[in-house]
Design a protein around this motif. Structure first.
Motif, short mmCIF file in Angstrom:
data_model
loop_
_atom_site.label_atom_id
_atom_site.label_comp_id
_atom_site.label_asym_id
_atom_site.label_seq_id
_atom_site.Cartn_x
_atom_site.Cartn_y
_atom_site.Cartn_z
N ARG A 398 -101.54 22.66 24.36
CA ARG A 398 -102.40 21.48 24.46
C ARG A 398 -103.39 21.57 25.62
N ILE A 399 -103.13 22.44 26.60
CA ILE A 399 -103.96 22.52 27.81
C ILE A 399 -105.26 23.28 27.53
N THR A 400 -106.37 22.73 28.01
CA THR A 400 -107.67 23.36 27.81
C THR A 400 -107.89 24.47 28.85
N ARG A 401 -108.97 25.24 28.67
CA ARG A 401 -109.27 26.32 29.63
C ARG A 401 -109.58 25.76 31.02
N VAL A 402 -110.42 24.73 31.05
CA VAL A 402 -110.74 24.09 32.33
C VAL A 402 -109.50 23.39 32.89
N GLY A 403 -108.71 22.85 32.00
CA GLY A 403 -107.49 22.16 32.40
C GLY A 403 -106.54 23.05 33.18
N LYS A 404 -106.44 24.32 32.79
CA LYS A 404 -105.56 25.25 33.51
C LYS A 404 -106.01 25.44 34.95
N ILE A 405 -107.32 25.51 35.17
CA ILE A 405 -107.86 25.67 36.52
C ILE A 405 -107.62 24.41 37.34
N LEU A 406 -107.90 23.24 36.72
CA LEU A 406 -107.71 21.97 37.43
C LEU A 406 -106.26 21.78 37.83
N ARG A 407 -105.34 22.16 36.94
CA ARG A 407 -103.92 22.00 37.24
C ARG A 407 -103.46 22.99 38.32
N ARG A 408 -103.99 24.20 38.25
CA ARG A 408 -103.56 25.22 39.19
C ARG A 408 -103.82 24.80 40.63
N PHE A 409 -104.96 24.15 40.87
CA PHE A 409 -105.31 23.73 42.22
C PHE A 409 -105.12 22.22 42.44
N SER A 410 -104.39 21.59 41.52
CA SER A 410 -104.05 20.15 41.61
C SER A 410 -105.28 19.25 41.67
N ILE A 411 -106.41 19.73 41.17
CA ILE A 411 -107.63 18.92 41.17
C ILE A 411 -107.50 17.76 40.18
N ASP A 412 -106.71 17.97 39.13
CA ASP A 412 -106.55 16.92 38.11
C ASP A 412 -105.94 15.64 38.68
N GLU A 413 -105.30 15.73 39.84
CA GLU A 413 -104.63 14.56 40.42
C GLU A 413 -105.52 13.76 41.38
N LEU A 414 -106.73 14.23 41.62
CA LEU A 414 -107.62 13.50 42.54
C LEU A 414 -107.87 12.05 42.14
N PRO A 415 -108.06 11.73 40.85
CA PRO A 415 -108.29 10.33 40.48
C PRO A 415 -107.14 9.39 40.84
N GLN A 416 -105.99 9.93 41.18
CA GLN A 416 -104.88 9.07 41.59
C GLN A 416 -105.17 8.38 42.93
N LEU A 417 -106.20 8.85 43.63
CA LEU A 417 -106.64 8.13 44.83
C LEU A 417 -107.08 6.70 44.48
N LEU A 418 -107.56 6.51 43.24
CA LEU A 418 -107.90 5.16 42.78
C LEU A 418 -106.66 4.30 42.65
N ASN A 419 -105.55 4.90 42.19
CA ASN A 419 -104.28 4.18 42.11
C ASN A 419 -103.79 3.78 43.49
N VAL A 420 -104.06 4.65 44.48
CA VAL A 420 -103.67 4.33 45.86
C VAL A 420 -104.48 3.14 46.36
N LEU A 421 -105.78 3.13 46.09
CA LEU A 421 -106.62 2.00 46.49
C LEU A 421 -106.15 0.69 45.87
N LYS A 422 -105.70 0.76 44.61
CA LYS A 422 -105.25 -0.43 43.90
C LYS A 422 -103.86 -0.89 44.36
N GLY A 423 -103.18 -0.06 45.15
CA GLY A 423 -101.85 -0.42 45.64
C GLY A 423 -100.72 -0.08 44.69
N GLU A 424 -101.01 0.68 43.63
CA GLU A 424 -99.98 1.06 42.67
C GLU A 424 -99.23 2.32 43.09
#
Length: 505
Positions: A398-424
């Motif tokens: 299911r993982i895309t080519r770009v997805g493998k790179i994003l996951r390898r360097f944990s870049i895919d998790e950057l948007p979770q900073l929005l969850n931190v701002l929201k207090g979740e």
């Protein structure tokens, strides 16, 4: 043949539009900011005998104090907010309100003095001698002004509550003597701010009335009733209700509900994560409180806000490049939103960059993680014996080519900073699980949900997916029991090398 009498479920009516209370809060915050400014300006005028303004703007003699008065406004409002002065739901007392204001003004003044004598009006006024009398007068004026203003607000609130406005839709769990006492206390004092919509019985029967209120169902129907009636508070009066049942109810309520659970402590052994509050003459224990103290929670939350704001700012180019690559690589949205389980089973939407094909089937991961939690390590291992990877799908199609790179360097998790701002979420904490993972948890596994989940955590710098599920839970529990700001900073510093060497999965 006798027919059972059906009880009609009716939600609480909104006497005023939903936007009114948020708008009132904004006006009160604005008024508090104005009070902070006025108190300091008045203190300066009383002490020095001069106004703070002249025809061209700030008075020349007041210039060393300009930075101080501009700092006083936000720090006063922040301290009031931290003490919960802007929380207008539920019960309150005038004495407790005064204590909150005293704490907020005192701590705010300490911050103001520390700021003044560290900053000293900037480089141009480093030799200037500030008047201590101004700060003493400012403290006195602020204490009087905020006390009068907020007690007046609370009085107006009681007037509105007597007319059925600003009441919390509430359910009572139990039909015993304690339930009767609780109902009588709440109904005779409208200022407490509760509107009882019905009673939940622990028995099988789902009919009848209790002290004039409808018995709406039994404990198994609690999540449904909370959703349908838009309940905001559940008061438990029966000792037979287990914490496990409450956790299951929290899981089923859904991510859009913010429900408080309380019970009468006389009936219970005091559990973990509770906070005692007074509701009229009744002591009530609020369930599902963070295990950190107020000061620790304030420190951690302040750190989370600062880190997430700076993190989003400095990584914004990475966000832009990632978004472009995701759109070029495969069809579908840039962001992937998934329901995760937060503190105490509260459901929230977790944000990530999309690394899979759109509408990917989650059954593969569900089965792998079931085996991981069950301890079937050979079957749950997506790596090999030398470098195991648990909880992941082997050669995931299911993982895309770009997805493998994003996951390898944990870049895919950057948007979770929005969850931190929201207090979740927090920057550091246990990994946020998916609801179907939590369904397989044993009771002791759920303790990892005692705090907010994190973007990174002790599990990530201690082996990450190379740890079995049992090992991950033990590490999370160690983190919860030994939390400190230094531990959070240490984990963040240890996370950076892990990301740079591409240890993500």
């Amino acid at each position: 043949m006798e027919t059972k009498k059906r009880v009609r479920i009716k939600r609480a009516e909104n006497r005023v539009p939903r936007w009114v209370l948020p708008s009132v809060k904004v006006l009160i915050i604005f008024a508090d900011a104005l009070i902070a400014f006025s108190c300091f300006a008045t203190a300066y005028f009383v002490r020095e005998g001069r106004p703070i303004f002249s025809e061209g703007g700030w008075a020349r003699e007041f210039l060393p104090y300009v930075g101080v008065i501009l700092f006083a406004v936000p720090i006063r409002v922040l301290m009031l907010a931290y003490q919960g002065v802007y929380r207008f739901q539920g019960a309150f007392s005038y004495l407790a309100e005064l204590i909150k204001i005293l704490k907020a003004v005192s701590v705010g003044s300490l911050f103001l003095i520390a700021f003044t004598f560290l900053f000293r009006g900037g480089f141009a006024y480093r030799e200037f001698s500030y008047s201590r009398g101004i700060f003493i007068l400012d403290f006195a004026f602020a204490l009087i002004a905020y006390s009068v203003f907020h007690l007046l607000i609370r009085y107006v609130q009681t007037v509105f509550r007597a007319r059925g406005i600003n009441l919390i839709p509430t359910l009572i769990v139990g039909t015993n003597e304690k339930a009767a006492t609780t109902i009588k206390e709440i109904t005779k004092q409208s200022r407490l701010g509760y509107k009882i919509l019905g009673v939940v019985s622990l028995k099988r029967e789902e009919k009848g009335r209790f002290l004039g209120f409808p018995v709406l169902g039994n404990l198994s129907s609690l999540p449904k009733l909370i959703r349908e009636l838009e309940i905001q508070e559940v008061i438990i009066t029966d000792e037979k209700v287990s914490s496990e049942r409450l956790f299951e109810a929290m899981m089923q309520i859904g991510r859009k509900r913010r429900v408080e659970f309380r019970f009468a402590p006389a009936l219970f052994m005091m559990p973990q994560k509770t906070s005692i509050e007074q509701v009229g003459v009744l002591p009530m224990v609020r369930l599902f409180c963070e295990p950190l103290s107020d000061a620790e929670r304030f420190i951690k939350r302040s750190f989370d806000l600062l880190f997430s704001l700076f993190g989003i700012f400095f990584t914004s180019p990475v966000w832009l490049i990632s978004a472009i690559l995701i759109k070029l690589d495969s069809r579908g949205p840039v962001f992937f939103k998934q329901e995760r389980v937060g503190m105490d089973g509260r459901i929230f939407l977790c944000y990530k960059f999309r690394t899979m094909q759109a509408d990917a089937d989650e059954s593969l991961h569900r089965e792998v993680y079931r085996k991981n939690i069950a301890g079937l390590l050979d079957e749950a291992n997506a790596g090999n014996k030398n470098k195991p990877v648990f909880g992941k799908v082997k050669n995931d199609p299911r993982i895309t080519r770009v997805g493998k790179i994003l996951r390898r360097f944990s870049i895919d998790e950057l948007p979770q900073l929005l969850n931190v701002l929201k207090g979740e979420m927090s920057v550091v904490g246990p990994r946020p699980p998916i609801p179907y993972e939590v369904e397989s948890y044993r009771l002791w596994h759920r303790r990892r949900l005692d705090v907010k989940p994190g973007i990174t955590g002790l599990w990530q710098v201690s082996g990450r997916n190379r740890l079995s599920f049992e090992e991950m839970v033990k590490i999370d529990l160690y983190y919860i029991e030994n939390w400190s700001l230094w531990l959070d900073l240490k984990i963040i510093l240890l996370t950076l090398p892990t990301i740079l060497k591409g240890d993500g999965q």
